[in-house]
Each structure stands twice: as structure tokens, then as C-alpha cells.
Motif scaffolding. Structure first.
Motif, PDB file in Angstrom:
ATOM      1  N   ARG A   1       0.918  20.565 -35.619  1.00 57.21           N
ATOM      2  CA  ARG A   1       2.456  20.393 -36.172  1.00 57.21           C
ATOM      3  C   ARG A   1       2.591  18.939 -36.350  1.00 57.21           C
ATOM      4  NH1 ARG A   1       2.919  24.994 -33.145  1.00 57.21           N
ATOM      5  NH2 ARG A   1       3.080  26.902 -34.475  1.00 57.21           N
ATOM      6  N   HIS A   2       3.748  18.482 -37.329  1.00 55.72           N
ATOM      7  CA  HIS A   2       4.161  16.977 -37.161  1.00 55.72           C
ATOM      8  C   HIS A   2       5.387  16.938 -36.938  1.00 55.72           C
ATOM      9  CE1 HIS A   2       0.249  16.085 -39.189  1.00 55.72           C
ATOM     10  NE2 HIS A   2       0.431  17.343 -39.870  1.00 55.72           N
ATOM     11  N   GLY A   3       6.010  15.910 -36.574  1.00 54.21           N
ATOM     12  CA  GLY A   3       7.337  15.526 -36.398  1.00 54.21           C
ATOM     13  C   GLY A   3       8.083  16.305 -35.361  1.00 54.21           C
ATOM     14  N   LEU A   4       9.176  16.919 -35.695  1.00 51.54           N
ATOM     15  CA  LEU A   4      10.057  17.499 -35.042  1.00 51.54           C
ATOM     16  C   LEU A   4       9.611  18.811 -34.510  1.00 51.54           C
ATOM     17  CD1 LEU A   4      13.720  16.809 -36.377  1.00 51.54           C
ATOM     18  CD2 LEU A   4      12.585  16.036 -34.184  1.00 51.54           C
ATOM     19  N   ALA A   5       8.829  19.551 -35.015  1.00 48.68           N
ATOM     20  CA  ALA A   5       8.121  20.867 -34.788  1.00 48.68           C
ATOM     21  C   ALA A   5       7.095  20.786 -33.596  1.00 48.68           C
ATOM     22  CB  ALA A   5       7.257  21.256 -36.025  1.00 48.68           C
ATOM     23  N   ILE A   6       6.636  19.625 -33.416  1.00 45.76           N
ATOM     24  CA  ILE A   6       5.881  19.570 -32.112  1.00 45.76           C
ATOM     25  C   ILE A   6       6.412  19.036 -31.084  1.00 45.76           C
ATOM     26  CG2 ILE A   6       4.859  16.964 -32.260  1.00 45.76           C
ATOM     27  CD1 ILE A   6       2.229  18.020 -31.712  1.00 45.76           C
ATOM     28  N   LEU A   7       7.738  18.614 -31.078  1.00 44.45           N
ATOM     29  CA  LEU A   7       8.409  18.308 -29.949  1.00 44.45           C
ATOM     30  C   LEU A   7       9.375  19.528 -29.628  1.00 44.45           C
ATOM     31  CD1 LEU A   7       9.934  14.741 -31.139  1.00 44.45           C
ATOM     32  CD2 LEU A   7       8.035  15.183 -29.733  1.00 44.45           C
ATOM     33  N   PHE A   8       9.720  20.393 -30.405  1.00 45.90           N
ATOM     34  CA  PHE A   8      10.551  21.628 -29.940  1.00 45.90           C
ATOM     35  C   PHE A   8       9.792  22.911 -30.094  1.00 45.90           C
ATOM     36  CE2 PHE A   8      13.333  18.269 -31.541  1.00 45.90           C
ATOM     37  CZ  PHE A   8      14.018  17.880 -30.364  1.00 45.90           C
ATOM     38  N   GLY A   9       9.928  23.646 -28.943  1.00 49.13           N
ATOM     39  CA  GLY A   9       9.576  25.065 -29.206  1.00 49.13           C
ATOM     40  C   GLY A   9       8.176  25.099 -29.046  1.00 49.13           C
ATOM     41  N   SER A  10       7.142  24.562 -28.738  1.00 48.16           N
ATOM     42  CA  SER A  10       5.936  24.699 -28.824  1.00 48.16           C
ATOM     43  C   SER A  10       5.341  24.977 -27.460  1.00 48.16           C
ATOM     44  CB  SER A  10       5.087  23.781 -29.242  1.00 48.16           C
ATOM     45  OG  SER A  10       4.896  22.676 -28.602  1.00 48.16           O
ATOM     46  N   THR A  11       4.367  25.992 -27.178  1.00 51.61           N
ATOM     47  CA  THR A  11       3.810  26.201 -25.881  1.00 51.61           C
ATOM     48  C   THR A  11       3.030  24.950 -25.322  1.00 51.61           C
ATOM     49  OG1 THR A  11       3.300  28.320 -26.593  1.00 51.61           O
ATOM     50  CG2 THR A  11       1.924  27.560 -24.771  1.00 51.61           C
ATOM     51  N   LEU A  12       2.450  24.079 -26.238  1.00 56.66           N
ATOM     52  CA  LEU A  12       1.828  23.098 -25.787  1.00 56.66           C
ATOM     53  C   LEU A  12       2.651  22.123 -25.230  1.00 56.66           C
ATOM     54  CD1 LEU A  12      -0.391  20.986 -25.735  1.00 56.66           C
ATOM     55  CD2 LEU A  12      -0.045  20.500 -28.096  1.00 56.66           C
ATOM     56  N   ASN A  13       3.877  21.736 -25.888  1.00 55.57           N
ATOM     57  CA  ASN A  13       4.840  20.868 -25.281  1.00 55.57           C
ATOM     58  C   ASN A  13       5.589  21.374 -24.004  1.00 55.57           C
ATOM     59  OD1 ASN A  13       6.730  18.823 -25.678  1.00 55.57           O
ATOM     60  ND2 ASN A  13       8.346  20.169 -25.736  1.00 55.57           N
ATOM     61  N   GLY A  14       5.635  22.764 -23.762  1.00 58.64           N
ATOM     62  CA  GLY A  14       5.856  23.389 -22.555  1.00 58.64           C
ATOM     63  C   GLY A  14       4.900  23.071 -21.448  1.00 58.64           C
ATOM     64  N   VAL A  15       3.953  23.336 -21.714  1.00 60.31           N
ATOM     65  CA  VAL A  15       2.675  22.734 -20.868  1.00 60.31           C
ATOM     66  C   VAL A  15       2.639  21.418 -20.488  1.00 60.31           C
ATOM     67  CG1 VAL A  15       0.157  23.033 -20.287  1.00 60.31           C
ATOM     68  CG2 VAL A  15       1.422  24.785 -21.562  1.00 60.31           C
ATOM     69  N   LEU A  16       2.588  20.673 -21.574  1.00 62.10           N
ATOM     70  CA  LEU A  16       2.280  19.194 -21.561  1.00 62.10           C
ATOM     71  C   LEU A  16       3.563  18.494 -20.515  1.00 62.10           C
ATOM     72  CD1 LEU A  16       0.743  16.934 -22.352  1.00 62.10           C
ATOM     73  CD2 LEU A  16       2.113  16.702 -24.363  1.00 62.10           C
ATOM     74  N   GLN A  17       4.847  18.741 -21.025  1.00 59.43           N
ATOM     75  CA  GLN A  17       5.977  18.256 -19.944  1.00 59.43           C
ATOM     76  C   GLN A  17       5.915  18.346 -18.743  1.00 59.43           C
ATOM     77  OE1 GLN A  17       7.928  16.108 -21.804  1.00 59.43           O
ATOM     78  NE2 GLN A  17       6.388  16.215 -23.276  1.00 59.43           N
ATOM     79  N   LYS A  18       5.543  19.642 -18.212  1.00 62.88           N
ATOM     80  CA  LYS A  18       5.690  19.942 -16.843  1.00 62.88           C
ATOM     81  C   LYS A  18       4.358  20.063 -16.115  1.00 62.88           C
ATOM     82  CE  LYS A  18      10.077  21.686 -17.411  1.00 62.88           C
ATOM     83  NZ  LYS A  18      11.015  23.109 -17.527  1.00 62.88           N
ATOM     84  N   ALA A  19       3.203  19.942 -16.774  1.00 65.02           N
ATOM     85  CA  ALA A  19       1.992  20.220 -15.930  1.00 65.02           C
ATOM     86  C   ALA A  19       1.696  19.074 -14.968  1.00 65.02           C
ATOM     87  CB  ALA A  19       0.739  20.081 -16.945  1.00 65.02           C
ATOM     88  N   THR A  20       1.009  19.396 -13.930  1.00 72.24           N
ATOM     89  CA  THR A  20       0.813  18.645 -12.650  1.00 72.24           C
ATOM     90  C   THR A  20      -0.496  18.050 -12.852  1.00 72.24           C
ATOM     91  OG1 THR A  20       0.092  20.149 -11.147  1.00 72.24           O
ATOM     92  CG2 THR A  20       2.380  19.382 -11.176  1.00 72.24           C
ATOM     93  N   CYS A  21      -1.307  18.170 -14.109  1.00 73.62           N
ATOM     94  CA  CYS A  21      -2.781  17.755 -14.175  1.00 73.62           C
ATOM     95  C   CYS A  21      -2.738  17.399 -15.700  1.00 73.62           C
ATOM     96  CB  CYS A  21      -3.797  18.962 -14.047  1.00 73.62           C
ATOM     97  SG  CYS A  21      -3.567  20.338 -15.165  1.00 73.62           S
ATOM     98  N   ASP A  22      -3.948  16.740 -16.148  1.00 72.65           N
ATOM     99  CA  ASP A  22      -4.244  16.469 -17.653  1.00 72.65           C
ATOM    100  C   ASP A  22      -4.185  17.713 -18.483  1.00 72.65           C
ATOM    101  OD1 ASP A  22      -4.672  13.914 -16.713  1.00 72.65           O
ATOM    102  OD2 ASP A  22      -6.777  13.913 -16.875  1.00 72.65           O
ATOM    103  N   VAL A  23      -3.859  17.438 -19.741  1.00 70.66           N
ATOM    104  CA  VAL A  23      -3.770  18.569 -20.854  1.00 70.66           C
ATOM    105  C   VAL A  23      -4.781  17.871 -21.911  1.00 70.66           C
ATOM    106  CG1 VAL A  23      -2.266  19.975 -22.143  1.00 70.66           C
ATOM    107  CG2 VAL A  23      -1.575  19.193 -19.811  1.00 70.66           C
ATOM    108  N   LEU A  24      -5.434  18.721 -22.563  1.00 72.19           N
ATOM    109  CA  LEU A  24      -6.347  18.416 -23.766  1.00 72.19           C
ATOM    110  C   LEU A  24      -5.805  19.090 -24.774  1.00 72.19           C
ATOM    111  CD1 LEU A  24      -8.506  16.869 -25.175  1.00 72.19           C
ATOM    112  CD2 LEU A  24     -10.054  18.569 -24.061  1.00 72.19           C
TER     113      LEU A  24
END
Length: 144
Positions: free
Chosen positions: A115-138
Motif C-alpha cells: 500500500r502507499h501513503g497513509l494506508a501503510i502508516l495506519f492500521g496494518s499488521t505490518l506496521n504493528g509488528v514493525l513499530q514494536k518488534a525487538t528484532c529485524d522485520v523483512l
């Protein structure tokens, strides 16, 4: 680049997850790392709130059985032993991070629909994992 010894593949139940699994498998082979797999079932009460006035236990069991079967089949194709197959209930991003922390994972591999723009910043599972993960995320791009 850091050495990865444990890779966690986070999957949904779509065909796109096979593409993501191929990337995770290659990464695990490259580093001679253990490959773990997780699928998280989000309880219907979380998805729909408390607005459904019925017992959902039989529905949850059917969803669990289907997810378990799919996870076993996918894992077999990538030679992931049962001890590294994880099926969890709860918020998807929270449970992926919990499993990653419990298993001392070095990198989480997850699909992204690009997704592009705001859609990737809000509400995605990826964003939830990425923001708080204690390891790398691919994030592996799928769909589109």
C-alpha cells in the motif's frame, strides 16, 4: 550484516503466503538458521466487537482446525518441524511479536501488500509488528 540464527515466518491463510515462505526459507538457508512459522487467529469478538449475541466456540474451533491444517501443510513443504510451528489466538501483531520474543527470533518475515501513503502508516499488521518488534522485520511484497 548481522547473523540470523532464528527466522520467524508470519503467515495468513492466502496463497500469497507461499511466496513469503519462499523468501523466509531462502533467508534461513542462507544463514543456516532455524525457520519458525506462525499464524495468528484473531478471535471474532476482536474483529466484530461484542455485537454478536451468540456462542462462537464452534466457529472458533472450525477456524482453528482449518488454520492448523493449512499451517501443517505449508510447513511440510518447507521442512519446518512441528516444534517450530506456532498457532496463536489474539491480536495479530501482538501475537507475532510475543512468539518472536519467546523464541528469541532474529528476524520476522511478513507479507506486505505494498500500500502507499497513509494506508501503510495506519492500521496494518505490518506496521504493528514493525513499530514494536525487538528484532529485524523483512516485508516481502505480495499481491498488488
Amino acid at each position: 550484516m548481522s547473523k540470523y540464527s532464528r527466522v520467524l515466518l508470519a503467515v495468513d491463510l492466502t496463497e500469497d503466503c507461499r511466496h513469503v515462505a519462499e523468501h523466509a526459507s531462502i533467508l534461513a538457508q542462507l544463514y543456516n538458521a532455524q525457520l519458525h512459522i506462525v499464524h495468528v487467529i484473531e478471535p471474532q469478538s476482536l474483529a466484530y466487537g461484542d455485537e454478536i449475541p451468540m456462542d462462537l466456540s464452534s466457529l472458533h474451533q472450525a477456524i482453528y482446525d482449518q488454520a492448523e491444517s493449512f499451517l501443517r501443510e505449508l510447513s511440510q513443504g518447507f521442512d519446518i518441524p512441528r516444534t517450530r510451528q506456532h498457532l496463536a489466538f489474539g491480536r495479530i501483531d501482538t501475537e507475532i511479536r510475543r512468539i518472536a520474543d519467546e523464541k528469541d527470533i532474529d528476524v520476522i518475515v511478513v507479507g506486505s501488500h505494498g500500500r502507499h501513503g497513509l494506508a501503510i502508516l495506519f492500521g496494518s499488521t505490518l506496521n504493528g509488528v514493525l513499530q514494536k518488534a525487538t528484532c529485524d522485520v523483512l516485508a516481502v511484497r505480495v499481491g498488488d
